[in-house]
Design an enzyme around this catalytic site. Structure first.
Site, PDB file in Angstrom:
ATOM      1  N   CYS A 226       0.813  -1.217   0.000  1.00 20.89           N
ATOM      2  CA  CYS A 226       0.000   0.000   0.000  1.00 20.89           C
ATOM      3  C   CYS A 226       0.846   1.267   0.000  1.00 20.89           C
ATOM      4  O   CYS A 226       1.842   1.359   0.719  1.00 20.89           O
ATOM      5  CB  CYS A 226      -0.899  -0.006   1.233  1.00 20.89           C
ATOM      6  SG  CYS A 226      -2.024   1.389   1.277  1.00 20.89           S
TER       7      CYS A 226
ATOM      8  N   ASP B 121     -16.470 -14.749  25.000  1.00 23.79           N
ATOM      9  CA  ASP B 121     -15.782 -14.020  23.917  1.00 23.79           C
ATOM     10  C   ASP B 121     -15.825 -12.519  24.216  1.00 23.79           C
ATOM     11  O   ASP B 121     -16.511 -11.759  23.532  1.00 23.79           O
ATOM     12  CB  ASP B 121     -16.489 -14.341  22.577  1.00 23.79           C
ATOM     13  CG  ASP B 121     -15.829 -13.670  21.383  1.00 23.79           C
ATOM     14  OD1 ASP B 121     -14.719 -13.146  21.521  1.00 23.79           O
ATOM     15  OD2 ASP B 121     -16.450 -13.684  20.293  1.00 23.79           O
TER      16      ASP B 121
ATOM     17  N   CYS C 124      -9.612 -11.571  21.708  1.00 30.02           N
ATOM     18  CA  CYS C 124      -8.846 -10.817  20.713  1.00 30.02           C
ATOM     19  C   CYS C 124      -7.678 -10.104  21.379  1.00 30.02           C
ATOM     20  O   CYS C 124      -7.040  -9.260  20.768  1.00 30.02           O
ATOM     21  CB  CYS C 124      -9.745  -9.833  19.963  1.00 30.02           C
ATOM     22  SG  CYS C 124     -10.589  -8.688  21.060  1.00 30.02           S
TER      23      CYS C 124
HETATM   24  N1  SAH Z   1     -19.288 -13.355  20.243  1.00 26.39           N
HETATM   25  C1  SAH Z   1     -19.703 -12.313  19.356  1.00 26.39           C
HETATM   26  C2  SAH Z   1     -19.236 -10.909  19.726  1.00 26.39           C
HETATM   27  C3  SAH Z   1     -17.955 -10.761  20.492  1.00 26.39           C
HETATM   28  S1  SAH Z   1     -17.413  -9.097  20.609  1.00 26.39           S
HETATM   29  C4  SAH Z   1     -19.347 -12.646  17.928  1.00 26.39           C
HETATM   30  O1  SAH Z   1     -18.562 -13.550  17.667  1.00 26.39           O
HETATM   31  O2  SAH Z   1     -19.852 -11.982  17.022  1.00 26.39           O
HETATM   32  C5  SAH Z   1     -17.636  -8.768  22.335  1.00 26.39           C
HETATM   33  C6  SAH Z   1     -19.046  -8.416  22.722  1.00 26.39           C
HETATM   34  O3  SAH Z   1     -19.053  -8.124  24.108  1.00 26.39           O
HETATM   35  C7  SAH Z   1     -19.622  -7.204  22.030  1.00 26.39           C
HETATM   36  O4  SAH Z   1     -20.825  -7.579  21.398  1.00 26.39           O
HETATM   37  C8  SAH Z   1     -19.882  -6.216  23.161  1.00 26.39           C
HETATM   38  O5  SAH Z   1     -21.045  -5.431  22.977  1.00 26.39           O
HETATM   39  C9  SAH Z   1     -20.031  -7.118  24.346  1.00 26.39           C
HETATM   40  N2  SAH Z   1     -19.750  -6.501  25.659  1.00 26.39           N
HETATM   41  C10 SAH Z   1     -18.811  -5.571  25.938  1.00 26.39           C
HETATM   42  N3  SAH Z   1     -18.815  -5.275  27.251  1.00 26.39           N
HETATM   43  C11 SAH Z   1     -19.781  -6.030  27.836  1.00 26.39           C
HETATM   44  C12 SAH Z   1     -20.265  -6.168  29.172  1.00 26.39           C
HETATM   45  N4  SAH Z   1     -19.745  -5.450  30.159  1.00 26.39           N
HETATM   46  N5  SAH Z   1     -21.274  -7.032  29.405  1.00 26.39           N
HETATM   47  C13 SAH Z   1     -21.790  -7.773  28.383  1.00 26.39           C
HETATM   48  N6  SAH Z   1     -21.365  -7.685  27.114  1.00 26.39           N
HETATM   49  C14 SAH Z   1     -20.382  -6.826  26.820  1.00 26.39           C
END
Ligand code: SAH
Length: 466
Positions: free
Chosen positions: A72, A396, A423
């Site tokens: 890039c 997750d 992540c």
């Molecule tokens: N497992 C899902 C999303 C993972 S991303 C997938 O694979 O698509 C992490 C998620 O955690 C996000 O959707 C975010 O909104 C949620 N999150 C962040 N802080 C949180 C909290 N304190 N309590 C509950 N969920 C939360």
């Protein structure tokens, strides 16, 4: 140490977090920008901390054999793909190393075996979503500044520069999303410049063009969302009409008028200019309806691989009560549901939970239930008593990891297996340490979702200690 000392002929020995590289000078760790492992460089020290230094490579004596020519034109200025100058096999090696360091070297966790990191087939153009910002104060590159040429038109459309919230890098090209995205962005940029429509000034909050979001899906559908700041009906209509006539095949052409202080639009109405207000993503016979406010993993192909690892690690037989914590729009919950007795998904964002319920209905899935709440307020022993003692917990969380109360609730849950998708291996290691009195790590599988960046996803399987 006074000023910015320069150390000569320093060998870069390792890759570190946040896309920086690491060297040692007199046994002091130095995080070096602009260099890759294997380079021998002169380092100018920019900041001194108690235990380490930060510097930038300013002269190269030897270039690493692992280097490749970045694809890039914006490499080095754009913060997006910091590892483009490393060949892909080496990127994978360092991602694997990063997970190992976080869990074993720093986290002091016992790990029986690391499975080799899974790379995708596409190492460019893998994203299904990019968000571009408009600015009337584009970031000037070093070349532009050094050229001495007066630049009157400072408008730009591209990515925000980290550390300069009001500036964007005016993109000529981006290799993360593919041809459709490139042509839409270029067209919108050219058309709005030709018409002299003002780009957003974030400090003083004025201008018409605010942001452009482009989403694509493996089903071939496309969603384009334009955010305007000024509520100028005539100009908005003109921009939308132009996009529609240039790209009549966009399946969801949407716009938002956002006059708030920030770019988020969760609380704003979305107007449909043409097509539908949603598109679909498909995975293994499941369909996911994606609205303009819905989250979906940004690398669809690798999300499938990640979910397969997660399901395999969960080791379901059909009789299990499964919890899917941080479920987002319930994709993992639905993905494993046919192999479970029931799945309980929990997530903070109510609109994501609404999507999860709707998608489960659409997919004819009856054994999933979803709850919107902050995890630490809901996920406790009485919640588990009410909805069924967990056999398997899948979690997750976002980059920050889990709240300590959530970790202890999982630790004391009695579930026979935990699958922790993360992540950020650093926060994952911290959380795993809390689980370790009751759970032992049985498998670790890093997955590369974001080639050319330093980001790495990691799946850990844990079994209850007997
Ligand atoms: N497992 C899902 C999303 C993972 S991303 C997938 O694979 O698509 C992490 C998620 O955690 C996000 O959707 C975010 O909104 C949620 N999150 C962040 N802080 C949180 C909290 N304190 N309590 C509950 N969920 C939360």
């Amino acid at each position: 140490m006074k000023g910015n000392p320069i150390y000569e002929k320093v060998e870069i020995v390792a890759a570190s977090s946040e896309g920086k590289s690491l060297a040692r000078i007199d046994n002091v760790v130095v995080f070096v920008n602009n260099a890759v492992p294997g380079d021998v460089v002169d380092v100018k020290i920019m900041r001194k901390h108690r235990r380490f230094l930060e510097g930038t490579a300013i002269h190269f004596h030897t270039l690493s054999k692992d280097r490749v020519e970045p694809v890039c034109a914006h490499f080095g200025t754009c913060g997006g793909c910091k590892w483009q100058s490393l060949n892909y096999a080496t990127q994978l090696k360092y991602k694997q190393q990063q997970v190992h360091d976080a869990l074993v070297r720093i986290g002091k966790l016992e790990v029986p075996e690391f499975q080799p990191i899974m790379g995708p087939t596409e190492v460019y153009n893998y994203r299904n979503r990019l968000d571009f910002g408009f600015s009337d104060k584009k970031w000037l590159t070093i070349e532009e500044i050094q050229s001495g040429v007066q630049i009157d038109d400072r408008s730009g459309l591209g990515f925000h520069i980290s550390g300069a919230f009001d500036k964007v890098l005016d993109l000529k090209e981006c290799h993360l999303q593919g041809e459709f995205s490139e042509s839409v962005r270029k067209f919108v940029r050219e058309y709005t410049r030709k018409k002299n429509y003002p780009y957003f000034n974030i400090r003083d909050q004025h201008g018409l063009m605010r942001s452009l979001i482009i989403r694509t899906s493996s089903t071939g559908e496309t969603m384009v969302i334009v955010q305007f700041f000024d509520d100028n009906k005539e100009q908005i209509e003109d921009v939308m009409r132009a996009i529609h006539s240039e790209f009549p095949n966009i399946t969801s052409l949407l716009y938002i008028i956002n006059q708030k202080g920030n770019d988020t639009y969760f609380d704003l109405p979305v107007h449909v200019y043409a097509g539908r207000d949603h598109m679909f993503e498909a995975m293994e016979g499941l369909k996911f309806r994606i609205g303009p406010k819905s989250f979906y993993q940004t690398n669809s192909a690798q999300a499938y691989e990640l979910y397969k690892v997660t399901r395999e690690f969960a080791g379901l037989t059909g009789n299990e009560v499964v919890y899917d914590l941080y479920t987002g729009t319930g994709t993992i919950a639905q993905f494993v549901s046919s192999k479970a007795k029931k799945v309980i998904g929990v997530e903070l964002v109510p609109s994501a939970i609404a999507d999860a319920k709707e998608n489960a209905g659409l997919n004819g899935i009856a054994n999933c239930s979803f709850f919107a709440s902050d995890m630490k307020d809901i996920f406790n022993a009485s919640f588990m008593n009410e909805h069924g003692k967990p056999d398997v917990i899948i979690t997750d969380p976002p980059r920050a990891g889990m709240h300590e109360d959530v970790c202890t609730a999982i630790r004391d849950s009695g579930a026979k297996r935990i699958v922790y998708v993360s992540c950020n291996p650093a926060s994952q290691a911290r959380d795993l340490a809390i689980l370790s009195p009751h759970y032992t790590i049985t498998k670790v599988q890093p997955v590369d979702m974001f080639p050319q960046t330093h980001h790495v996803e990691n799946v850990v399987q844990l079994d209850v200690r007997l």
